[in-house]
Enzyme design. Structure first.
Site, PDB file in Angstrom:
ATOM      1  N   ASP A  39     -10.225   2.171  -4.553  1.00  0.00           N
ATOM      2  CA  ASP A  39     -10.024   3.617  -4.495  1.00  0.00           C
ATOM      3  C   ASP A  39     -10.827   4.358  -5.554  1.00  0.00           C
ATOM      4  O   ASP A  39     -10.898   5.590  -5.522  1.00  0.00           O
ATOM      5  CB  ASP A  39      -8.538   3.947  -4.680  1.00  0.00           C
ATOM      6  CG  ASP A  39      -7.691   3.487  -3.509  1.00  0.00           C
ATOM      7  OD1 ASP A  39      -8.176   3.583  -2.370  1.00  0.00           O
ATOM      8  OD2 ASP A  39      -6.553   3.035  -3.732  1.00  0.00           O
ATOM      9  N   ASP A  90       0.842  -1.199   0.000  1.00  0.00           N
ATOM     10  CA  ASP A  90       0.000   0.000   0.000  1.00  0.00           C
ATOM     11  C   ASP A  90       0.878   1.250   0.000  1.00  0.00           C
ATOM     12  O   ASP A  90       1.909   1.298   0.671  1.00  0.00           O
ATOM     13  CB  ASP A  90      -0.904   0.004   1.240  1.00  0.00           C
ATOM     14  CG  ASP A  90      -1.772   1.245   1.310  1.00  0.00           C
ATOM     15  OD1 ASP A  90      -2.619   1.415   0.421  1.00  0.00           O
ATOM     16  OD2 ASP A  90      -1.571   2.044   2.243  1.00  0.00           O
ATOM     17  N   HIS A 122       4.565   4.162  -3.496  1.00  0.00           N
ATOM     18  CA  HIS A 122       5.326   5.299  -4.013  1.00  0.00           C
ATOM     19  C   HIS A 122       5.798   6.237  -2.911  1.00  0.00           C
ATOM     20  O   HIS A 122       6.706   7.031  -3.139  1.00  0.00           O
ATOM     21  CB  HIS A 122       4.464   6.081  -5.019  1.00  0.00           C
ATOM     22  CG  HIS A 122       3.040   6.239  -4.578  1.00  0.00           C
ATOM     23  ND1 HIS A 122       2.101   5.271  -4.812  1.00  0.00           N
ATOM     24  CD2 HIS A 122       2.420   7.211  -3.897  1.00  0.00           C
ATOM     25  CE1 HIS A 122       0.945   5.658  -4.303  1.00  0.00           C
ATOM     26  NE2 HIS A 122       1.107   6.820  -3.731  1.00  0.00           N
TER      27      HIS A 122
END
Length: 867
Positions: free
Chosen positions: A601, A500, A503
């Site tokens: 999402d 999760d 980045h």
């Protein structure tokens, strides 16, 4: 990327022949344990004995990410690279292989599954829909916000999964995971969340050093003070203090935003004087300079440094300094008389004020950005149609999300500011986590040197604290040990992990934790969400972490053309290769995808597109030659996003005999479940039988035809989808559709299906179950002959080269429909292919047959990296 069982060879290119070249790798030798930092020298092999064909090799038996470098002479590095080895996954009692391209994954929000002893009935929906992988959001104890990704305790199972008279443990979860693997042929994966923890995590109170707080990160003090000022301002707005200034609690239009900008810019910021944290105390330094001239040693300073402000490490107002030696170097009085010294001091004062003004101007730029970001947040949350429409400013829904925790009594701002310098309190003012649009993912936005918090550029998650690991375990021992235990628990139970917020997770942390996980489960399937905005940057994460699949979102497509392009980009090799050689160069390629029709999402496709688009878009996604996925709710047409924060209802159970409108149960007639079951089955078949070449044809603005082709026997499957990005009830769709040609022999129609409306009752959100639209279903027919189709008519024809083909005419193909053809070569083409293979067999036995059985027996055994 490559698979287990390959032989990886390194051979010298022409420019390196005859040179003293060495290859080093951290891929372990047979009896060794993988150590990322330990490199060994590979031995050259010389079959010909004349250095003409030297090579060194690795027999690939471990999955993960491995590094190599090439050196010349005395260990002078001339090149380096990474080798990503895919895991081999197994399902069933017999441990049959599940290829990565056959994965059909479905996401479940774990908190919506109810007590653990009810999970099987709810997970059975995924089984009956054709999925072979289930992705659970974190199963740990949730934080106060109840967000699925804000964990209060990474080591404990969520108590919601137990009953008052029965407590469940991780062992119970492990037994369920094993049952699904062996009896249902379904693998389970879950998230690992390394970048943040819930703001109310009990262990964070005992170990505040694990956070970015304003004691260990004093550069955040100005941003903290601004955050407190905005908090107080928000309370005043909620109380109606600024109503007569054109800023009511209910912000509804651009005029209110203009008033907000004026008040922040003209009142809030000037009162804070944030520039003072970056400035000098001019009077103090001038006095010190005067004393140095009058009483200091009279000697020349040889420093060549420029005169600049040295930031105060504690970030006190006017606490910055300058190098006095440099100052004495730059300013020398003409003599020793008092008036000459004062003249020099005046010049110093002017220069210091100029330096202060530079920092004042820099803060002015930061303030401009902060105001713009603040207004952008308010506009999104309260004005625009695609935002959450939070309504009036209240204590619960403040003007902006707080960037820092504050666990003490609320005081006037002028009394709160001194708390920044009280260690026992400052250590608990912790920075929240979030993400920064367009930011460099390799940069930590909370580290010194970053002004993200000051400029209000963080899209903040006010329920989660950003974790501060440092560069090595010794920098924060408790945090590294805590997260390592968390990783070990996860790897012992689950067959894969989803990284999760990958980045924003420091790569060195993810490397360490994944190394830990792979020691426990060598064939670990690693999925990641990456929003770097750059394919090159994606590959940095993929190669260093050994990511198996990157999540790609079909919902990012704004029309059918873009959706088809995504399939072409992520979904396989182009159609056209006659045969694949058994030995081929190992070259860089795009990361393997987990292509999802919708993620948890994303907004519901029914909100963004229409209910009729669910089936055709799911078909487009499943025709990509990669892993495919979806989120629970998409298949039974939930018309809203299932919030990872606020949703507390439970998923329906599977009951084959349920009535359509019962919210708590689903069956094959619910939504597009029957259609999804069929296309998931086809996706697995195509992946298992080497249909790895893809062709995408845009038939018209709404119709996309995707071909999956097997280069070994030249069979194809062609799926035609008529998308419905616009609601057919309110938008124009052409009735006269163009025909399309399919060359070869159509063996059968694998399926034809369309979305159908049974009734038109208004949707009512159920109180206890996450319900979908009960009045829509899929009408589906499978394995029929072309002549029996209700959707198309076909004419057999040929081109000027006497190649047979079918002209497909769409007669009843409304938006929301799909039709899938199974195609083989026509007899003449089959004869020609057989003749070609007969001639090619003299070069390699690989060409002798195109049958699936022979193709499996002759799969490539090695790849070569050529330098």
């Amino acid at each position: 990327m490559m698979g287990l069982g390959y032989e990886l060879q390194f051979r010298l290119g022409p420019s390196l022949q005859g040179k003293d070249i060495h290859v080093h790798t951290n891929y372990p030798a047979d009896a060794e344990v993988f150590d990322r930092h330990h490199f060994r020298l590979l031995e050259w092999q010389d079959p010909a004995g004349d250095d003409s064909d030297r090579y060194c090799k690795i027999d690939v038996q471990l999955s993960g990410s491995f590094q190599f470098y090439v050196s010349h002479g005395n260990n002078h590095k001339i090149g380096m690279g990474f080798i990503v080895v895919d895991p081999i996954l197994h399902v069933g009692h017999n441990n049959q292989v599940l290829p990565l391209d056959c994965i059909c994954a479905q996401t479940f929000l774990s908190k919506c599954l109810g007590p653990l002893d009810e999970w099987e009935d709810r997970l059975n929906v995924a089984r009956q829909s054709g999925y072979n992988m289930i992705h659970f959001t974190p199963l740990q104890t949730l934080g106060q916000s109840r967000s699925c990704y804000s964990l209060a305790d990474q080591l404990e199972l969520n108590p919601d999964f137990s009953r008052p008279n029965k407590t469940h443990t991780w062992s119970d979860v492990a037994r369920l995971v094993e049952k699904l693997k062996k009896e249902w042929n379904i693998l389970c994966i879950t998230d690992v969340v390394y970048n943040h923890t819930a703001a109310n995590s009990y262990w964070l109170k005992k170990h505040p050093e694990c956070s970015y707080n304003i004691l260990n990160s004093p550069h955040l003090k100005p941003a903290w003070l601004l955050d407190r000022a905005l908090y107080h301002f928000s309370r005043d707005v909620a109380r109606g203090t600024y109503q007569n200034r054109g800023l009511p609690a209910n912000i509804e239009n651009g005029n209110h935003l203009d008033a907000l900008r004026t008040i922040i810019w003209e009142e809030i910021y000037p009162a804070l004087r944030l520039w003072e944290f970056y400035q000098l105390n001019v009077n103090k330094i001038v006095n010190e300079f005067r004393d140095a001239l009058q009483y200091g040693e009279k000697k020349k300073c040889d420093s060549k440094q420029p005169l600049k402000i040295i930031q105060d490490p504690e970030f006190k107002r006017h606490g910055c300094a300058v190098n006095m030696s440099v100052l004495l170097k730059h300013f020398v009085p003409r003599g020793d008389r008092p008036d000459e010294i004062e003249e020099c001091c005046s010049l110093v004062r002017k220069k210091l004020e100029e330096l202060n003004m530079e920092h004042h101007q820099e803060m002015h730029w930061h303030q401009e950005q902060a105001v713009n970001c603040t207004l952008g947040t308010v506009s999104y949350e309260r004005l625009v149609d695609y935002g959450p429409k939070l309504g009036p400013v209240t204590e619960k829904n403040p003007l902006v999300t707080r960037y820092f925790t504050y666990e003490f009594e609320v005081l006037p701002l002028e009394q709160e500011e001194p708390m920044m310098y009280q260690p026992e309190k400052a250590v608990y003012f912790m920075a929240h986590n979030g993400w920064v649009m367009g930011d460099d993912p390799l940069r930590n936005f909370a580290d010194p040197g970053s002004n993200v918090y000051l400029r209000r550029e963080l899209i903040c998650w006010g329920d989660s604290v950003k974790l501060r690991y440092g560069k090595k375990p010794e920098d924060c021992p408790y945090l590294w040990a805590h997260m390592q235990k968390y990783t070990e628990i996860t790897a012992k139970i689950f067959y894969g992990v989803r990284l999760d917020n990958c980045h924003s997770t420091p790569i060195r942390i993810a490397e360490h934790m994944l190394d830990t996980a792979r020691r426990i489960r060598p064939n670990l399937y690693v999925v990641a969400e990456l929003f770097t905005g750059s394919e090159e940057m994606d590959n940095v994460f993929v190669t260093k972490l050994g990511i198996s699949s990157l999540i790609r979102e079909a919902m990012s497509a704004k029309d059918s053309h873009e959706e088809g392009r995504l399939v072409y980009r992520f979904g396989g090799l182009p159609v056209g290769s006659f045969a694949q050689q058994p030995v081929k160069p190992l070259i860089p390629k795009i990361a393997h995808a987990l292509f999802m029709d919708v993620t948890h999402d994303n907004e519901s496709s029914i909100q963004c597109r229409s209910v009729y688009d669910a089936l055709p878009s799911a078909t487009i996604v499943s025709m990509a030659c990669c892993a495919s996925g979806s989120t629970m709710g998409y298949d039974y047409l939930v018309p809203h996003q299932i919030s990872v924060v606020s949703e507390e209802r439970r998923y329906p159970k599977y009951n084959p005999n349920t009535i359509p409108k019962y919210a708590g149960e689903l069956n094959q007639e619910s939504g597009i479940i029957a259609g999804k079951n069929a296309i998931n089955k086809l996706h697995r078949e195509l992946g298992a039988n080497a249909f790895y070449q893809v062709y995408v044809d845009q038939v018209d603005e709404d119709i996309v035809a995707i071909t999956r082709h097997c280069p070994n026997n030249h069979n194809s499957v062609v799926a035609v989808s008529r998308t419905a990005f616009r609601d057919p009830a309110t938008s124009f769709y052409k009735s006269d559709l163009p025909s399309m040609c399919i060359p070869g022999q159509i063996e059968e129609i694998v399926m034809e299906a369309k979305t159908a409306l049974r009734a038109a009752d208004p949707y009512k959100k159920d109180t206890y179950s996450i319900n979908g639209l009960p009045d829509y279903t899929v009408q589906i027919r499978e394995h029929i002959q072309l002549k029996d189709s209700n959707f198309v008519k076909a004419d057999r024809t040929s081109n000027d080269r006497n190649e047979f083909m079918y002209e497909i005419k769409f007669e009843n193909f409304p938006p929301g429909s799909i039709i899938i053809f199974r195609v083989s070569l026509d007899p003449k083409a089959q004869e020609t292919v057989g003749l070609l293979r007969h001639h090619l067999i003299q070069f390699s036995p690989h060409y002798k047959s195109g049958s699936i059985a022979d193709m499996k027996a002759q799969s490539p055994l090695s790849k070569i990296f050529r330098q």
